[in-house]
Design a protein around this motif. Structure first.
Motif, PDB file in Angstrom:
ATOM      1  N   GLY A 111       0.812  -1.201   0.000  1.00  0.00           N
ATOM      2  CA  GLY A 111       0.000   0.000   0.000  1.00  0.00           C
ATOM      3  C   GLY A 111       0.846   1.252   0.000  1.00  0.00           C
ATOM      4  O   GLY A 111       2.064   1.212   0.232  1.00  0.00           O
ATOM      5  N   TYR A 112       0.180   2.370  -0.229  1.00  0.00           N
ATOM      6  CA  TYR A 112       0.843   3.677  -0.252  1.00  0.00           C
ATOM      7  C   TYR A 112       0.444   4.438   1.000  1.00  0.00           C
ATOM      8  O   TYR A 112      -0.740   4.546   1.331  1.00  0.00           O
ATOM      9  CB  TYR A 112       0.428   4.461  -1.491  1.00  0.00           C
ATOM     10  N   ILE A 113       1.440   4.955   1.731  1.00  0.00           N
ATOM     11  CA  ILE A 113       1.209   5.705   2.965  1.00  0.00           C
ATOM     12  C   ILE A 113       1.538   7.158   2.694  1.00  0.00           C
ATOM     13  O   ILE A 113       2.696   7.493   2.405  1.00  0.00           O
ATOM     14  CB  ILE A 113       2.078   5.168   4.114  1.00  0.00           C
ATOM     15  N   PRO A 114       0.562   8.053   2.745  1.00  0.00           N
ATOM     16  CA  PRO A 114       0.807   9.456   2.368  1.00  0.00           C
ATOM     17  C   PRO A 114       1.894  10.135   3.175  1.00  0.00           C
ATOM     18  O   PRO A 114       2.584  11.007   2.670  1.00  0.00           O
ATOM     19  CB  PRO A 114      -0.556  10.118   2.589  1.00  0.00           C
ATOM     20  N   ASN A 115       2.056   9.764   4.450  1.00  0.00           N
ATOM     21  CA  ASN A 115       3.118  10.339   5.271  1.00  0.00           C
ATOM     22  C   ASN A 115       4.128   9.247   5.560  1.00  0.00           C
ATOM     23  O   ASN A 115       3.856   8.302   6.280  1.00  0.00           O
ATOM     24  CB  ASN A 115       2.554  10.901   6.577  1.00  0.00           C
ATOM     25  N   GLY A 116       5.307   9.370   4.994  1.00  0.00           N
ATOM     26  CA  GLY A 116       6.298   8.314   5.114  1.00  0.00           C
ATOM     27  C   GLY A 116       6.703   8.000   6.529  1.00  0.00           C
ATOM     28  O   GLY A 116       7.026   6.851   6.852  1.00  0.00           O
ATOM     29  N   LYS A 117       6.680   8.981   7.437  1.00  0.00           N
ATOM     30  CA  LYS A 117       7.071   8.729   8.816  1.00  0.00           C
ATOM     31  C   LYS A 117       6.098   7.770   9.506  1.00  0.00           C
ATOM     32  O   LYS A 117       6.423   7.162  10.509  1.00  0.00           O
ATOM     33  CB  LYS A 117       7.159  10.052   9.588  1.00  0.00           C
ATOM     34  N   ASP A 118       4.886   7.651   8.949  1.00  0.00           N
ATOM     35  CA  ASP A 118       3.908   6.752   9.552  1.00  0.00           C
ATOM     36  C   ASP A 118       4.173   5.289   9.230  1.00  0.00           C
ATOM     37  O   ASP A 118       3.539   4.406   9.798  1.00  0.00           O
ATOM     38  CB  ASP A 118       2.498   7.105   9.081  1.00  0.00           C
ATOM     39  N   ALA A 119       5.102   5.022   8.315  1.00  0.00           N
ATOM     40  CA  ALA A 119       5.407   3.625   7.992  1.00  0.00           C
ATOM     41  C   ALA A 119       5.898   2.883   9.223  1.00  0.00           C
ATOM     42  O   ALA A 119       5.586   1.707   9.425  1.00  0.00           O
ATOM     43  CB  ALA A 119       6.449   3.559   6.884  1.00  0.00           C
ATOM     44  N   ALA A 120       6.667   3.566  10.084  1.00  0.00           N
ATOM     45  CA  ALA A 120       7.166   2.929  11.302  1.00  0.00           C
ATOM     46  C   ALA A 120       6.024   2.543  12.225  1.00  0.00           C
ATOM     47  O   ALA A 120       6.057   1.510  12.884  1.00  0.00           O
ATOM     48  CB  ALA A 120       8.131   3.865  12.028  1.00  0.00           C
ATOM     49  N   ILE A 121       4.981   3.374  12.287  1.00  0.00           N
ATOM     50  CA  ILE A 121       3.827   3.060  13.130  1.00  0.00           C
ATOM     51  C   ILE A 121       3.111   1.832  12.607  1.00  0.00           C
ATOM     52  O   ILE A 121       2.705   0.950  13.354  1.00  0.00           O
ATOM     53  CB  ILE A 121       2.874   4.262  13.195  1.00  0.00           C
ATOM     54  N   VAL A 122       2.949   1.756  11.303  1.00  0.00           N
ATOM     55  CA  VAL A 122       2.276   0.604  10.710  1.00  0.00           C
ATOM     56  C   VAL A 122       3.041  -0.671  11.024  1.00  0.00           C
ATOM     57  O   VAL A 122       2.473  -1.681  11.430  1.00  0.00           O
ATOM     58  CB  VAL A 122       2.143   0.787   9.190  1.00  0.00           C
ATOM     59  N   LEU A 123       4.364  -0.646  10.856  1.00  0.00           N
ATOM     60  CA  LEU A 123       5.168  -1.828  11.101  1.00  0.00           C
ATOM     61  C   LEU A 123       5.154  -2.220  12.564  1.00  0.00           C
ATOM     62  O   LEU A 123       5.058  -3.393  12.917  1.00  0.00           O
ATOM     63  CB  LEU A 123       6.600  -1.583  10.634  1.00  0.00           C
ATOM     64  N   THR A 124       5.213  -1.237  13.455  1.00  0.00           N
ATOM     65  CA  THR A 124       5.189  -1.522  14.882  1.00  0.00           C
ATOM     66  C   THR A 124       3.864  -2.132  15.309  1.00  0.00           C
ATOM     67  O   THR A 124       3.803  -3.036  16.136  1.00  0.00           O
ATOM     68  CB  THR A 124       5.447  -0.237  15.687  1.00  0.00           C
ATOM     69  N   SER A 125       2.772  -1.649  14.745  1.00  0.00           N
ATOM     70  CA  SER A 125       1.449  -2.129  15.148  1.00  0.00           C
ATOM     71  C   SER A 125       1.029  -3.383  14.405  1.00  0.00           C
ATOM     72  O   SER A 125      -0.035  -3.922  14.662  1.00  0.00           O
ATOM     73  CB  SER A 125       0.396  -1.035  14.891  1.00  0.00           C
ATOM     74  N   GLY A 126       1.870  -3.867  13.473  1.00  0.00           N
ATOM     75  CA  GLY A 126       1.506  -5.043  12.708  1.00  0.00           C
ATOM     76  C   GLY A 126       0.371  -4.777  11.746  1.00  0.00           C
ATOM     77  O   GLY A 126      -0.438  -5.651  11.462  1.00  0.00           O
ATOM     78  N   GLY A 127       0.286  -3.553  11.240  1.00  0.00           N
ATOM     79  CA  GLY A 127      -0.833  -3.161  10.401  1.00  0.00           C
ATOM     80  C   GLY A 127      -0.895  -3.926   9.096  1.00  0.00           C
ATOM     81  O   GLY A 127       0.083  -4.494   8.625  1.00  0.00           O
ATOM     82  N   ASP A 128      -2.083  -3.955   8.489  1.00  0.00           N
ATOM     83  CA  ASP A 128      -2.250  -4.585   7.196  1.00  0.00           C
ATOM     84  C   ASP A 128      -2.512  -3.507   6.154  1.00  0.00           C
ATOM     85  O   ASP A 128      -2.445  -2.316   6.423  1.00  0.00           O
ATOM     86  CB  ASP A 128      -3.383  -5.621   7.226  1.00  0.00           C
ATOM     87  N   ALA A 129      -2.810  -3.944   4.934  1.00  0.00           N
ATOM     88  CA  ALA A 129      -2.936  -2.987   3.839  1.00  0.00           C
ATOM     89  C   ALA A 129      -4.012  -1.948   4.111  1.00  0.00           C
ATOM     90  O   ALA A 129      -3.873  -0.782   3.756  1.00  0.00           O
ATOM     91  CB  ALA A 129      -3.237  -3.722   2.533  1.00  0.00           C
ATOM     92  N   SER A 130      -5.092  -2.372   4.744  1.00  0.00           N
ATOM     93  CA  SER A 130      -6.173  -1.407   4.999  1.00  0.00           C
ATOM     94  C   SER A 130      -5.731  -0.344   5.985  1.00  0.00           C
ATOM     95  O   SER A 130      -6.183   0.798   5.929  1.00  0.00           O
ATOM     96  CB  SER A 130      -7.408  -2.132   5.524  1.00  0.00           C
TER      97      SER A 130
END
Length: 894
Positions: free
Chosen positions: A603-622
């Motif tokens: 997926g595309y994350i509009p704010n690149g700094k938020d990628a770390a949050i997604v990875l830490t939280s185990g986020g999925d594409a949604s």
């Protein structure tokens, strides 16, 4: 609302509610310190974690801690050996909120070794029992059970069991009991359903019934042979018609935690409140949690009154009409289900009360879900020689705490014993559902934390010890390890390099205990030869005798699965019109790979700094698209009742998403529910309102939840991805390809997750985003730009982990504003392989927005993925500024 839900004298003057930050009050003529103690003087040590619903604890001689777990476990933490033992398992009914709920030691424990337990008896007989047992040599002798008291209950409807135990200074035993009433079908009112067949939904049969032991705090004196006598001074003297003499205080919903001040004899209890749609006298919904002060036996209002004696209307469940409420001065229980006295004692108002929105009287308590708990009162004179006793600043203050909101407050009183104010205590720490708080004889505070999910064994359910130091502060140990999971034999390196010592003592001594072996030194290594779970304990001592300890676990028997993404494309940048190819490879040493456990999302994350949050939280594409909503759900009290895919008190987010999938207006409906609360869609269990939450934030949360029902379009394990989502999205966004695999667990070790990911960013990078360097960054707010300045011969900027595959040149945007020089692009370090360079002429631009020009650095193609160094040189003039640098563009074209 239950405990497992979100969730005084007459109103004093507003001045009495002002926060007491610095109090010059005195006890026994001794002046208190006026300044709140420094937070760095506390050390927090996790003694045990991964507990299974811890309830109540007792601190035994030698600082051993015995506590009960709701589903039947009796655990003992041995202070000398730092071991956690299971010393017994009760066979109990653990439905609704029942189980093993309370434990307390006899005042003569050191001589008689008696412990008292309150538990729900297993089997078909609906009875909660208070019994005494002998506990010797770390063993609970079940054959010595002596029954003290039994309380009949109903096990058809949830909720409210309470079950806390305490002795007072006169050796009277107190037991709190919940109202044990159907709490899920109240229609926004209180459970006073008088219709035939609805007896179990009528609190007038329990909490407001003088002839019933539920919804009360009982006070008895146990007898050595079993049974009990009634102490003088309870609410109803023995022989009073239609009244139980065991009752000390009544009219409670769920008095989950209480304490007794041995100096004044006052009892303080927290009562977990309901969710109602009734508006109180000050305009707030009457969904109050309460902290009550009991100076003498009395009636505390439930189910007729809450807070400052706010009156509930009499709701007729048959006609759905409201009628007049009761008179607090002379409340009458006229229910056909009442077996006790019709006329009740006058109602006592709460000392502290607060609902789901911000309280006008008690603003520090915050808002959202609530479960109020009353902890101990601190008296300095009880800890005269205790090494870890709190500062005298807290002398005479009551500690209250919040299961849902995670805070602790210190409550102050005036000379008459009335509420004078509250202030945060240990506010620099957040506690995960504190469920019990007690002082040890050495002055330390022990806390039990229940953890995040209800009715579950939680990794963050802990036994914690907190120490306060007046002089030299204890070091705060830290353990890092190069591996936590692996197959036997498993060699792990441990480091204490992160240990913190606020006093800056030199010569810290480190001692490790691993599998009974002892090691000294800041860094050690140990090989685990057999499968199992192992505790690693680090003790650190400073030169002044201060000491601290911490523990971490190592798990041997299951190796994390190996997940790898390979690609022939660039792994750092994306470019317009360039596809990204990939292949995912997964292996697991303990079992064949199960395709159903593979998650591959892109997926595309509009704010690149938020990628770390997604990875830490185990986020999925949604979660990429709805990242803000996901973050809000994690930060608010929602996590206390809901989880993504694990049942708790409330429905899972996935279940909500499936129910409302495709429904017109679902976003607006659920947004309203988050803000205003509600009930009836998942049974009658109420949902807490969040009236202060901005509507757009609530909508973001709903969008994330609803996105969970959408087909994610499961990706194949190899293929090519077309990168188009960044179009028009600016330069801050990133693409994230995330592969995870959850194994099935092995050799008694829980399931582990392996992960690999690739983050692709925009090919333009700002100079100020460097990871390492020795230049200055100038920021010009009028020009909306920052740039690197102060560049001299030998200056450099470095960027970590840069893949130059497919990069033909780097355009460096330079302002020629100095003597000029050379830009060298190297890999690995400042003198590493040179892969390209460009010469910058001298110049004299002074305006921040003037003269910026792209200078291309053509790359030679001989490079690898590594740290990238941009080095600035002028061999002839090493003292003057060379030029300024704004940004870099990594181009895939010559």
């Amino acid at each position: 609302m239950t405990l497992f839900e979100f969730k005084a004298p007459a109103i004093l003057s507003l001045a009495a509610f002002v926060l007491t930050i610095a109090c010059s009050c005195s006890n026994n003529g001794k002046s208190k310190p006026k300044v709140t103690p420094d937070s760095t003087r506390y050390t927090r040590t996790v003694l045990a974690e991964g507990l299974d619903e811890p309830m109540e604890m007792i601190i035994l001689p030698g600082n051993d801690v015995l506590f009960v777990e709701r589903k039947g476990g009796v655990r003992l933490y041995k202070d000398a050996s730092k071991e956690l033992l299971t010393v017994a398992n009760f066979e109990v009914f653990s439905g609704i909120e029942d189980g093993v709920l309370g434990v307390v030691a006899d005042p003569g424990y050191e001589d008689n070794h008696w412990l008292y337990f309150y538990y729900a008896v297993a089997g078909d007989s609906a009875v909660n029992r208070l019994s005494r047992f002998e506990f010797r040599n770390d063993s609970l002798y079940r054959s010595t059970e002596t029954v003290i008291l039994e309380i009949p209950t109903q096990r058809i409807y949830c909720c409210h069991s309470a079950g806390y135990l305490k002795f007072d200074a006169k050796e009277n035993l107190y037991l709190s009991t919940g109202d044990n009433t159907n709490a899920e079908e109240t229609e926004g009112y209180t459970p006073v359903d008088e219709r035939p067949g609805r007896e179990l939904a009528d609190d007038q049969a329990t909490a407001a019934n003088t002839n019933d032991l539920r919804g009360k705090i009982l006070r008895i004196k146990p007898l050595p042979q079993g049974g009990y006598t009634i102490p003088e001074g309870n609410l109803f003297p023995p022989g009073t018609p239609k009244a139980r003499p065991e009752i000390y205080a009544m009219g409670m919903r769920n008095p989950y935690r209480f304490s007794i001040d041995d100096e004044t004899g006052y009892l303080y209890f927290g009562d977990v409140g309901p969710d109602t749609k009734v508006t109180g006298a000050d305009g707030e919904l009457m969904s109050y949690d309460e902290i009550n002060q009991v100076r003498e036996p009395g009636f505390f209002g439930w189910p007729y009154f809450l807070g400052n004696n706010d009156v509930f209307p009499k709701y007729d469940y048959a006609t759905k009409q409201e009628g007049p409420g009761k008179d607090p001065a002379k409340p009458l229980n006229e229910s056909p289900n009442n077996t006790g006295q019709r006329e009740l004692p006058p109602t006592q108002p709460a000392m502290i009360w607060y609902g789901k929105s911000n309280s006008r009287y008690f603003p520090l308590v915050g808002n959202g879900g609530a479960s109020a708990m009353a902890g101990p009162v601190f008296h300095s004179k009880h800890f005269k020689k205790a090494p870890y006793k709190l500062s005298d600043y807290y002398d005479g203050k009551l500690f209250i705490y919040e299961w849902i909101r995670g805070w602790i407050m210190a409550v102050s009183f005036d000379e008459a014993g009335n509420y004078a104010g509250m202030e945060p205590f240990l506010a620099h720490w957040k506690f995960d559902a504190p469920v019990d708080m007690q002082f040890a004889p050495d002055g330390a505070i022990y806390l039990l934390e229940y953890g995040t999910n209800w009715f579950s064994k939680n990794s963050n359910a802990r036994l914690v010890r907190i120490e306060y130091a007046e002089g030299n502060r204890n070091p705060i140990p830290s353990i890092t390890m190069d591996g936590q999971y692996g197959a036997a034999p498993f060699t792990v390196g441990f480091s204490a390099a992160g240990t913190l010592d606020h006093d800056g003592n030199e010569g810290l001594a480190y001692q490790w205990t691993i599998e009974g072996e002892h090691y000294d030194g800041e860094e050690v290594s140990h090989t685990f030869s057999s499968n199992g779970s192992y505790e690693v304990t680090l003790r650190v001592t400073d030169a002044e005798g201060g000491r601290g300890s911490t523990t971490r676990n190592v798990y041997v028997g299951n190796t994390p699965p190996d997940v790898r993404i390979t690609t022939g494309s660039n792994q750092t940048f994306y470019w317009d019109g360039v596809d990204f190819d990939y292949e995912v490879e997964i292996s697991d040493a303990e079992e064949p790979v199960n395709p159903d456990r593979i998650s591959l999302t892109f997926g595309y994350i509009p704010n690149g700094k938020d990628a770390a949050i997604v990875l830490t939280s185990g986020g999925d594409a949604s979660s990429y698209r709805y990242l803000r909503g996901n973050a809000l759900l994690s930060s608010l009290d929602c996590r206390s009742c809901h989880a993504l895919d694990k049942e708790s008190v409330g429905p899972t987010y996935q279940a909500i998403a499936q129910r409302y999938a495709g429904q017109s207006g679902a976003e607006g409906l659920l947004t309203e529910k988050i803000i205003h609360g509600g009930s009836g869609n998942w049974g009658e269990r109420a949902m807490s309102p969040h009236p202060d939450l901005p509507r757009e934030d609530a909508a973001e949360m709903v969008r994330y939840i609803l996105s969970l029902a959408k087909e994610s379009g499961k990706l194949p394990l190899s293929g090519a991805l077309t990168l188009t989502d960044h179009s028009g999205g600016g330069k801050q966004g990133v693409y994230l390809l995330n592969a995870t695999y959850l194994d099935g667990g092995a050799n008694g070790i829980s399931a582990l997750t392996g992960r690999d990911y690739i983050v692709l960013r925009h090919p333009e990078m700002q100079a100020e985003d460097f990871d390492h360097g020795n230049v200055s960054i100038a920021t010009v707010t009028t020009a909306f730009m920052s740039y690197a300045t102060g560049i001299k011969d030998g200056s450099f900027l470095a960027f970590d982990d840069m893949d130059l595959n497919g990069v033909a040149r780097i355009d460096v945007y330079v302002q020629a504003s100095g003597v000029g020089g050379r830009i060298e692009v190297r890999q690995g370090n400042e003198t590493g392989p040179l892969i390209g360079s460009v010469t910058i002429p001298p110049g004299s631009f002074s305006g921040a927005s003037e003269g910026w020009k792209a200078y291309p650095v053509e790359l030679d193609g001989k490079y690898r993925r590594d740290r990238l160094y941009v080095v600035f040189r002028n061999d002839a003039d090493r003292g003057n500024p060379l030029f300024n640098v704004d940004r870099f563009y990594f181009s895939n074209k010559r």
